[in-house]
Design a protein around this motif. Sequence first.
Motif, PDB file in Angstrom:
ATOM      1  N   PHE A  90     -36.195   7.937  59.690  1.00 22.62           N
ATOM      2  CA  PHE A  90     -35.917   6.564  59.276  1.00 22.62           C
ATOM      3  C   PHE A  90     -36.994   5.559  59.672  1.00 22.62           C
ATOM      4  CE2 PHE A  90     -31.885   8.771  59.854  1.00 22.62           C
ATOM      5  CZ  PHE A  90     -31.331   8.590  58.592  1.00 22.62           C
ATOM      6  N   LEU A  91     -38.013   5.964  60.391  1.00 20.29           N
ATOM      7  CA  LEU A  91     -38.983   4.998  60.924  1.00 20.29           C
ATOM      8  C   LEU A  91     -39.580   4.103  59.855  1.00 20.29           C
ATOM      9  CD1 LEU A  91     -40.936   6.835  63.746  1.00 20.29           C
ATOM     10  CD2 LEU A  91     -39.423   4.858  63.945  1.00 20.29           C
ATOM     11  N   ASP A  92     -39.853   4.640  58.676  1.00 18.99           N
ATOM     12  CA  ASP A  92     -40.472   3.826  57.635  1.00 18.99           C
ATOM     13  C   ASP A  92     -39.505   2.795  57.050  1.00 18.99           C
ATOM     14  OD1 ASP A  92     -38.897   5.761  56.340  1.00 18.99           O
ATOM     15  OD2 ASP A  92     -40.242   5.865  54.606  1.00 18.99           O
ATOM     16  N   ARG A  93     -38.256   2.869  57.430  1.00 19.80           N
ATOM     17  CA  ARG A  93     -37.257   1.919  56.923  1.00 19.80           C
ATOM     18  C   ARG A  93     -37.032   0.748  57.881  1.00 19.80           C
ATOM     19  NH1 ARG A  93     -32.626   4.532  53.843  1.00 19.80           N
ATOM     20  NH2 ARG A  93     -32.408   2.344  53.258  1.00 19.80           N
ATOM     21  N   PHE A  94     -37.633   0.813  59.063  1.00 16.13           N
ATOM     22  CA  PHE A  94     -37.472  -0.257  60.046  1.00 16.13           C
ATOM     23  C   PHE A  94     -38.690  -1.165  60.041  1.00 16.13           C
ATOM     24  CE2 PHE A  94     -34.914   3.171  62.221  1.00 16.13           C
ATOM     25  CZ  PHE A  94     -33.686   2.602  61.955  1.00 16.13           C
ATOM     26  N   GLN A  95     -38.450  -2.472  60.094  1.00 14.32           N
ATOM     27  CA  GLN A  95     -39.549  -3.429  60.172  1.00 14.32           C
ATOM     28  C   GLN A  95     -40.078  -3.560  61.598  1.00 14.32           C
ATOM     29  OE1 GLN A  95     -37.381  -6.714  58.241  1.00 14.32           O
ATOM     30  NE2 GLN A  95     -39.101  -6.757  56.809  1.00 14.32           N
ATOM     31  N   ALA A  96     -39.256  -3.223  62.551  1.00 18.87           N
ATOM     32  CA  ALA A  96     -39.659  -3.274  63.959  1.00 18.87           C
ATOM     33  C   ALA A  96     -38.889  -2.205  64.717  1.00 18.87           C
ATOM     34  CB  ALA A  96     -39.380  -4.643  64.562  1.00 18.87           C
ATOM     35  N   VAL A  97     -39.541  -1.660  65.718  1.00 19.90           N
ATOM     36  CA  VAL A  97     -38.907  -0.721  66.642  1.00 19.90           C
ATOM     37  C   VAL A  97     -39.190  -1.256  68.038  1.00 19.90           C
ATOM     38  CG1 VAL A  97     -38.870   1.641  67.523  1.00 19.90           C
ATOM     39  CG2 VAL A  97     -39.227   1.233  65.064  1.00 19.90           C
ATOM     40  N   VAL A  98     -38.124  -1.600  68.746  1.00  7.96           N
ATOM     41  CA  VAL A  98     -38.264  -2.215  70.062  1.00  7.96           C
ATOM     42  C   VAL A  98     -37.804  -1.233  71.125  1.00  7.96           C
ATOM     43  CG1 VAL A  98     -37.584  -4.160  71.531  1.00  7.96           C
ATOM     44  CG2 VAL A  98     -37.828  -4.491  69.052  1.00  7.96           C
ATOM     45  N   LEU A  99     -38.693  -0.933  72.052  1.00 11.96           N
ATOM     46  CA  LEU A  99     -38.356  -0.086  73.200  1.00 11.96           C
ATOM     47  C   LEU A  99     -37.899  -0.998  74.330  1.00 11.96           C
ATOM     48  CD1 LEU A  99     -38.307   2.576  74.787  1.00 11.96           C
ATOM     49  CD2 LEU A  99     -40.735   2.200  75.301  1.00 11.96           C
ATOM     50  N   LEU A 100     -36.667  -0.790  74.773  1.00  6.39           N
ATOM     51  CA  LEU A 100     -36.136  -1.507  75.930  1.00  6.39           C
ATOM     52  C   LEU A 100     -36.366  -0.606  77.136  1.00  6.39           C
ATOM     53  CD1 LEU A 100     -32.783  -2.717  74.337  1.00  6.39           C
ATOM     54  CD2 LEU A 100     -34.931  -3.987  74.537  1.00  6.39           C
ATOM     55  N   SER A 101     -37.214  -1.032  78.050  1.00  2.00           N
ATOM     56  CA  SER A 101     -37.595  -0.145  79.146  1.00  2.00           C
ATOM     57  C   SER A 101     -37.239  -0.723  80.513  1.00  2.00           C
ATOM     58  CB  SER A 101     -39.105   0.148  79.087  1.00  2.00           C
ATOM     59  OG  SER A 101     -39.838  -1.042  79.257  1.00  2.00           O
ATOM     60  N   LEU A 156     -36.061 -10.668  71.967  1.00  2.00           N
ATOM     61  CA  LEU A 156     -35.578  -9.892  70.831  1.00  2.00           C
ATOM     62  C   LEU A 156     -35.353 -10.802  69.613  1.00  2.00           C
ATOM     63  CD1 LEU A 156     -34.817  -7.108  69.820  1.00  2.00           C
ATOM     64  CD2 LEU A 156     -32.531  -7.450  70.743  1.00  2.00           C
ATOM     65  N   GLN A 157     -34.776 -11.957  69.850  1.00  3.29           N
ATOM     66  CA  GLN A 157     -34.572 -12.911  68.753  1.00  3.29           C
ATOM     67  C   GLN A 157     -35.910 -13.377  68.180  1.00  3.29           C
ATOM     68  OE1 GLN A 157     -31.988 -15.680  70.812  1.00  3.29           O
ATOM     69  NE2 GLN A 157     -30.215 -14.929  69.679  1.00  3.29           N
ATOM     70  N   SER A 158     -36.908 -13.552  69.026  1.00  2.00           N
ATOM     71  CA  SER A 158     -38.239 -13.950  68.550  1.00  2.00           C
ATOM     72  C   SER A 158     -38.859 -12.870  67.672  1.00  2.00           C
ATOM     73  CB  SER A 158     -39.176 -14.237  69.725  1.00  2.00           C
ATOM     74  OG  SER A 158     -38.740 -15.369  70.431  1.00  2.00           O
ATOM     75  N   ILE A 159     -38.657 -11.627  68.040  1.00  2.06           N
ATOM     76  CA  ILE A 159     -39.159 -10.512  67.236  1.00  2.06           C
ATOM     77  C   ILE A 159     -38.499 -10.537  65.864  1.00  2.06           C
ATOM     78  CG2 ILE A 159     -39.166  -7.981  67.017  1.00  2.06           C
ATOM     79  CD1 ILE A 159     -39.453  -7.957  70.155  1.00  2.06           C
ATOM     80  N   VAL A 160     -37.181 -10.714  65.850  1.00  2.70           N
ATOM     81  CA  VAL A 160     -36.440 -10.739  64.581  1.00  2.70           C
ATOM     82  C   VAL A 160     -36.906 -11.918  63.721  1.00  2.70           C
ATOM     83  CG1 VAL A 160     -34.153 -11.064  63.545  1.00  2.70           C
ATOM     84  CG2 VAL A 160     -34.451  -9.491  65.477  1.00  2.70           C
ATOM     85  N   ARG A 161     -37.068 -13.093  64.317  1.00  3.43           N
ATOM     86  CA  ARG A 161     -37.492 -14.267  63.548  1.00  3.43           C
ATOM     87  C   ARG A 161     -38.883 -14.080  62.951  1.00  3.43           C
ATOM     88  NH1 ARG A 161     -34.831 -17.057  67.725  1.00  3.43           N
ATOM     89  NH2 ARG A 161     -36.780 -17.339  68.871  1.00  3.43           N
ATOM     90  N   ALA A 162     -39.731 -13.305  63.605  1.00  2.00           N
ATOM     91  CA  ALA A 162     -41.106 -13.111  63.137  1.00  2.00           C
ATOM     92  C   ALA A 162     -41.211 -12.067  62.016  1.00  2.00           C
ATOM     93  CB  ALA A 162     -41.996 -12.684  64.305  1.00  2.00           C
ATOM     94  N   LEU A 163     -40.145 -11.371  61.718  1.00  2.00           N
ATOM     95  CA  LEU A 163     -40.169 -10.352  60.668  1.00  2.00           C
ATOM     96  C   LEU A 163     -40.280 -11.010  59.300  1.00  2.00           C
ATOM     97  CD1 LEU A 163     -37.384  -7.932  61.931  1.00  2.00           C
ATOM     98  CD2 LEU A 163     -39.859  -7.637  62.125  1.00  2.00           C
ATOM     99  N   PRO A 164     -40.966 -10.318  58.373  1.00  2.00           N
ATOM    100  CA  PRO A 164     -41.007 -10.850  57.007  1.00  2.00           C
ATOM    101  C   PRO A 164     -39.602 -10.878  56.396  1.00  2.00           C
ATOM    102  CG  PRO A 164     -42.252  -8.779  57.191  1.00  2.00           C
ATOM    103  CD  PRO A 164     -41.678  -9.080  58.535  1.00  2.00           C
TER     104      PRO A 164
END
Length: 111
Positions: free
Chosen positions: A31-42, A102-110
Amino acid sequence: MWREDRVAALLDGAGAEPLLVSGAPSNLGVFLDRFQAVVLLSAPLDVLLARVTTRTTNDFGRSADDRSRIASDLVTVEPLLRRVATHELDTTRPLADVVDDLQSIVRALPA
């Protein structure tokens, strides 16, 4: 593993609102090509172990075998996830800061 038919249907039905999916199944690559972002929570191992041994919502992490698996996954699986992640968030920071990032990442997505 994710049930590929169900995850595909979920992704196919996603609307205009962002869809956040959590998990690191062995078939994530499908499914990786279907995600606009992949966030690793470490977090470091000591933090992870403290969290799983004190939570009340899930028994995973309380046994020695569970803790051994967590340690092993941190060494073997986390580097693989880091390679495909578009972002990494350090979850030792306050939860509000992690959520803001996380919200900033989502807002920056096309759109």
